[in-house]
Design a protein around this motif. Structure first.
Motif, PDB file in Angstrom:
ATOM      1  N   LEU A 103       0.825  -1.209   0.000  1.00 51.16           N
ATOM      2  CA  LEU A 103       0.000   0.000   0.000  1.00 51.16           C
ATOM      3  C   LEU A 103       0.861   1.261   0.000  1.00 51.16           C
ATOM      4  CD1 LEU A 103      -2.798  -1.111   2.487  1.00 51.16           C
ATOM      5  CD2 LEU A 103      -2.873  -1.097  -0.011  1.00 51.16           C
ATOM      6  N   ALA A 104       1.964   1.227   0.726  1.00 48.06           N
ATOM      7  CA  ALA A 104       2.869   2.376   0.714  1.00 48.06           C
ATOM      8  C   ALA A 104       3.490   2.570  -0.664  1.00 48.06           C
ATOM      9  CB  ALA A 104       3.962   2.184   1.759  1.00 48.06           C
ATOM     10  N   ARG A 105       3.827   1.471  -1.327  1.00 44.86           N
ATOM     11  CA  ARG A 105       4.406   1.556  -2.681  1.00 44.86           C
ATOM     12  C   ARG A 105       3.402   2.168  -3.659  1.00 44.86           C
ATOM     13  NH1 ARG A 105       6.474  -3.103  -2.730  1.00 44.86           N
ATOM     14  NH2 ARG A 105       8.640  -2.413  -2.545  1.00 44.86           N
ATOM     15  N   LEU A 106       2.162   1.755  -3.559  1.00 42.31           N
ATOM     16  CA  LEU A 106       1.121   2.318  -4.422  1.00 42.31           C
ATOM     17  C   LEU A 106       0.974   3.819  -4.180  1.00 42.31           C
ATOM     18  CD1 LEU A 106      -1.552  -0.499  -3.983  1.00 42.31           C
ATOM     19  CD2 LEU A 106      -0.292  -0.017  -6.089  1.00 42.31           C
ATOM     20  N   GLU A 107       0.979   4.197  -2.898  1.00 40.53           N
ATOM     21  CA  GLU A 107       0.800   5.615  -2.562  1.00 40.53           C
ATOM     22  C   GLU A 107       1.963   6.454  -3.078  1.00 40.53           C
ATOM     23  OE1 GLU A 107      -0.444   8.358   1.287  1.00 40.53           O
ATOM     24  OE2 GLU A 107      -0.010   6.230   1.547  1.00 40.53           O
ATOM     25  N   ARG A 108       3.188   5.972  -2.893  1.00 44.65           N
ATOM     26  CA  ARG A 108       4.359   6.718  -3.365  1.00 44.65           C
ATOM     27  C   ARG A 108       4.326   6.931  -4.871  1.00 44.65           C
ATOM     28  NH1 ARG A 108       7.175   3.215   0.114  1.00 44.65           N
ATOM     29  NH2 ARG A 108       7.889   2.009  -1.679  1.00 44.65           N
ATOM     30  N   ALA A 109       3.818   5.935  -5.588  1.00 45.19           N
ATOM     31  CA  ALA A 109       3.793   6.006  -7.048  1.00 45.19           C
ATOM     32  C   ALA A 109       2.586   6.775  -7.578  1.00 45.19           C
ATOM     33  CB  ALA A 109       3.802   4.595  -7.638  1.00 45.19           C
ATOM     34  N   GLY A 110       1.674   7.164  -6.693  1.00 47.22           N
ATOM     35  CA  GLY A 110       0.464   7.841  -7.140  1.00 47.22           C
ATOM     36  C   GLY A 110      -0.526   6.911  -7.813  1.00 47.22           C
ATOM     37  N   ALA A 111      -0.356   5.595  -7.615  1.00 48.50           N
ATOM     38  CA  ALA A 111      -1.289   4.615  -8.194  1.00 48.50           C
ATOM     39  C   ALA A 111      -2.538   4.548  -7.321  1.00 48.50           C
ATOM     40  CB  ALA A 111      -0.624   3.249  -8.281  1.00 48.50           C
ATOM     41  N   ARG A 112      -3.695   4.403  -7.963  1.00 52.12           N
ATOM     42  CA  ARG A 112      -4.958   4.396  -7.227  1.00 52.12           C
ATOM     43  C   ARG A 112      -5.855   3.234  -7.661  1.00 52.12           C
ATOM     44  NH1 ARG A 112      -6.587   8.679  -4.330  1.00 52.12           N
ATOM     45  NH2 ARG A 112      -8.759   8.505  -5.006  1.00 52.12           N
ATOM     46  N   PRO A 113      -5.384   2.006  -7.458  1.00 46.89           N
ATOM     47  CA  PRO A 113      -6.258   0.874  -7.752  1.00 46.89           C
ATOM     48  C   PRO A 113      -7.375   0.774  -6.719  1.00 46.89           C
ATOM     49  CG  PRO A 113      -4.314   0.102  -6.615  1.00 46.89           C
ATOM     50  CD  PRO A 113      -4.100   1.579  -6.887  1.00 46.89           C
ATOM     51  N   SER A 114      -8.414   0.050  -7.056  1.00 44.13           N
ATOM     52  CA  SER A 114      -9.440  -0.262  -6.065  1.00 44.13           C
ATOM     53  C   SER A 114      -8.864  -1.273  -5.085  1.00 44.13           C
ATOM     54  CB  SER A 114     -10.686  -0.834  -6.745  1.00 44.13           C
ATOM     55  OG  SER A 114     -11.286   0.134  -7.575  1.00 44.13           O
ATOM     56  N   LEU A 115      -9.037  -1.019  -3.794  1.00 39.24           N
ATOM     57  CA  LEU A 115      -8.528  -1.898  -2.742  1.00 39.24           C
ATOM     58  C   LEU A 115      -9.705  -2.639  -2.129  1.00 39.24           C
ATOM     59  CD1 LEU A 115      -6.107   0.628  -0.987  1.00 39.24           C
ATOM     60  CD2 LEU A 115      -5.554  -1.018  -2.811  1.00 39.24           C
ATOM     61  N   VAL A 116      -9.679  -3.953  -2.229  1.00 37.83           N
ATOM     62  CA  VAL A 116     -10.804  -4.777  -1.786  1.00 37.83           C
ATOM     63  C   VAL A 116     -10.278  -5.878  -0.867  1.00 37.83           C
ATOM     64  CG1 VAL A 116     -12.712  -6.258  -2.511  1.00 37.83           C
ATOM     65  CG2 VAL A 116     -12.015  -4.330  -3.965  1.00 37.83           C
ATOM     66  N   VAL A 117     -10.827  -5.968   0.339  1.00 37.96           N
ATOM     67  CA  VAL A 117     -10.413  -7.003   1.282  1.00 37.96           C
ATOM     68  C   VAL A 117     -11.452  -8.123   1.282  1.00 37.96           C
ATOM     69  CG1 VAL A 117     -11.485  -5.833   3.265  1.00 37.96           C
ATOM     70  CG2 VAL A 117      -9.597  -7.438   3.644  1.00 37.96           C
ATOM     71  N   LEU A 118     -10.984  -9.352   1.419  1.00 39.38           N
ATOM     72  CA  LEU A 118     -11.841 -10.539   1.391  1.00 39.38           C
ATOM     73  C   LEU A 118     -11.905 -11.142   2.795  1.00 39.38           C
ATOM     74  CD1 LEU A 118     -10.402 -12.181  -1.867  1.00 39.38           C
ATOM     75  CD2 LEU A 118     -12.233 -10.478  -1.661  1.00 39.38           C
ATOM     76  N   LEU A 119     -13.119 -11.220   3.373  1.00 38.26           N
ATOM     77  CA  LEU A 119     -13.268 -11.623   4.767  1.00 38.26           C
ATOM     78  C   LEU A 119     -14.514 -12.483   4.964  1.00 38.26           C
ATOM     79  CD1 LEU A 119     -12.616  -8.178   6.524  1.00 38.26           C
ATOM     80  CD2 LEU A 119     -10.995 -10.086   6.342  1.00 38.26           C
ATOM     81  N   TYR A 120     -14.602 -13.092   6.137  1.00 37.62           N
ATOM     82  CA  TYR A 120     -15.845 -13.721   6.574  1.00 37.62           C
ATOM     83  C   TYR A 120     -16.793 -12.632   7.096  1.00 37.62           C
ATOM     84  CZ  TYR A 120     -13.118 -18.061   6.507  1.00 37.62           C
ATOM     85  OH  TYR A 120     -12.335 -19.115   6.128  1.00 37.62           O
ATOM     86  N   ASP A 121     -18.083 -12.963   7.149  1.00 34.42           N
ATOM     87  CA  ASP A 121     -19.085 -11.967   7.551  1.00 34.42           C
ATOM     88  C   ASP A 121     -18.830 -11.402   8.947  1.00 34.42           C
ATOM     89  OD1 ASP A 121     -21.052 -11.914   5.307  1.00 34.42           O
ATOM     90  OD2 ASP A 121     -21.134 -14.051   5.754  1.00 34.42           O
ATOM     91  N   THR A 122     -18.435 -12.247   9.878  1.00 27.63           N
ATOM     92  CA  THR A 122     -18.261 -11.811  11.260  1.00 27.63           C
ATOM     93  C   THR A 122     -17.048 -10.905  11.440  1.00 27.63           C
ATOM     94  OG1 THR A 122     -17.036 -13.851  11.714  1.00 27.63           O
ATOM     95  CG2 THR A 122     -19.400 -13.840  12.208  1.00 27.63           C
ATOM     96  N   GLU A 123     -16.231 -10.754  10.396  1.00 25.76           N
ATOM     97  CA  GLU A 123     -15.009  -9.957  10.498  1.00 25.76           C
ATOM     98  C   GLU A 123     -15.191  -8.507  10.045  1.00 25.76           C
ATOM     99  OE1 GLU A 123     -12.151 -13.881  10.046  1.00 25.76           O
ATOM    100  OE2 GLU A 123     -12.488 -12.610   8.289  1.00 25.76           O
ATOM    101  N   VAL A 124     -16.411  -8.139   9.707  1.00 28.13           N
ATOM    102  CA  VAL A 124     -16.754  -6.727   9.486  1.00 28.13           C
ATOM    103  C   VAL A 124     -17.230  -6.195  10.831  1.00 28.13           C
ATOM    104  CG1 VAL A 124     -18.155  -5.096   8.184  1.00 28.13           C
ATOM    105  CG2 VAL A 124     -17.396  -7.223   7.106  1.00 28.13           C
TER     106      VAL A 124
END
Length: 206
Positions: free
Chosen positions: A157-178
């Motif tokens: 994430l720091a590498r993306l920020e330094r480069a000015g890249a802005r991909p969509s960031l999506v985390v994959l979790l179980y329901d109880t982990e929200v």
């Protein structure tokens, strides 16, 4: 695809222990079913439908299974990048071309990972991704993600920020982990969405 790293924040450590314990209580069938349901919701995301390149990961242990999602993305014609752990816990990347393109790699005394067996593209290959799928243990109402403390994806994430890249960031979790809130530090960055076996939740994109 992350490791326990003994993070200094005691709040994070305690929450990680609780979440990992809950994951260990899931049966193999429950984990597999969660992976199938999660893939179905993820594949409906417009971000993934439009993506030319997706940086993803191969699930390990009790993580929600990503096998079906990786293969469906490949069959769509999406270029899928998968991480390979470096000695300093940064991530290199290689291309996923099917189950036969993976190799089992053990890193010292830590768990065995499935990594791309082909050519390495370098840590900056992630900068070409339109979407980055992230592992984690929890996400809160702000989109703040709790990882397992190894720091590999903090570097991404720091590498993306330094480069000015802005991909969509999506985390994959179980329901109880929200959850309502996770402890956050200055270097933590919010994700844009979470996908669970029952659906998708989006967060305000800065």
């Amino acid at each position: 695809m992350e490791y326990d790293g003994g993070a200094a924040d005691p709040g994070k450590r305690g929450l990680r222990r609780e979440l990992l314990s809950a994951r260990r209580a899931l049966t193999p069938d429950e984990r597999a079913g969660a992976g199938t349901a999660l893939a179905a919701h993820a594949l409906l995301l417009p971000e993934l439908a439009d993506a030319r390149t997706v940086a993803a990961y191969v699930s390990v242990g009790t993580e929600p299974a990503t096998t079906e999602l990786l293969e469906e993305l490949r069959l769509r014609g999406t270029r899928v990048l998968l991480p390979a752990l470096l000695p300093d816990d940064d991530l290199d990347w290689g291309t996923y071309t099917g189950p036969g393109s993976l190799a089992a790699v053990r890193h010292g005394g830590r768990m065995e990972l499935s990594e791309p067996a082909g050519a390495r593209l370098g840590p900056d290959a992630v900068l070409s991704a339109d979407v980055v799928l992230l592992p984690g243990l929890a996400v809160d109402a702000r989109g703040m993600r709790l990882g397992r403390g190894g720091g590999s994806y903090d570097r991404v994430l720091a590498r993306l920020e330094r480069a000015g890249a802005r991909p969509s960031l999506v985390v994959l979790l179980y329901d109880t982990e929200v959850v309502a809130r996770v402890p956050a530090e200055a270097h933590d960055r919010p994700v844009h969405a979470v996908v669970t076996p029952t659906g998708v939740r989006r967060f305000t994109r800065p």
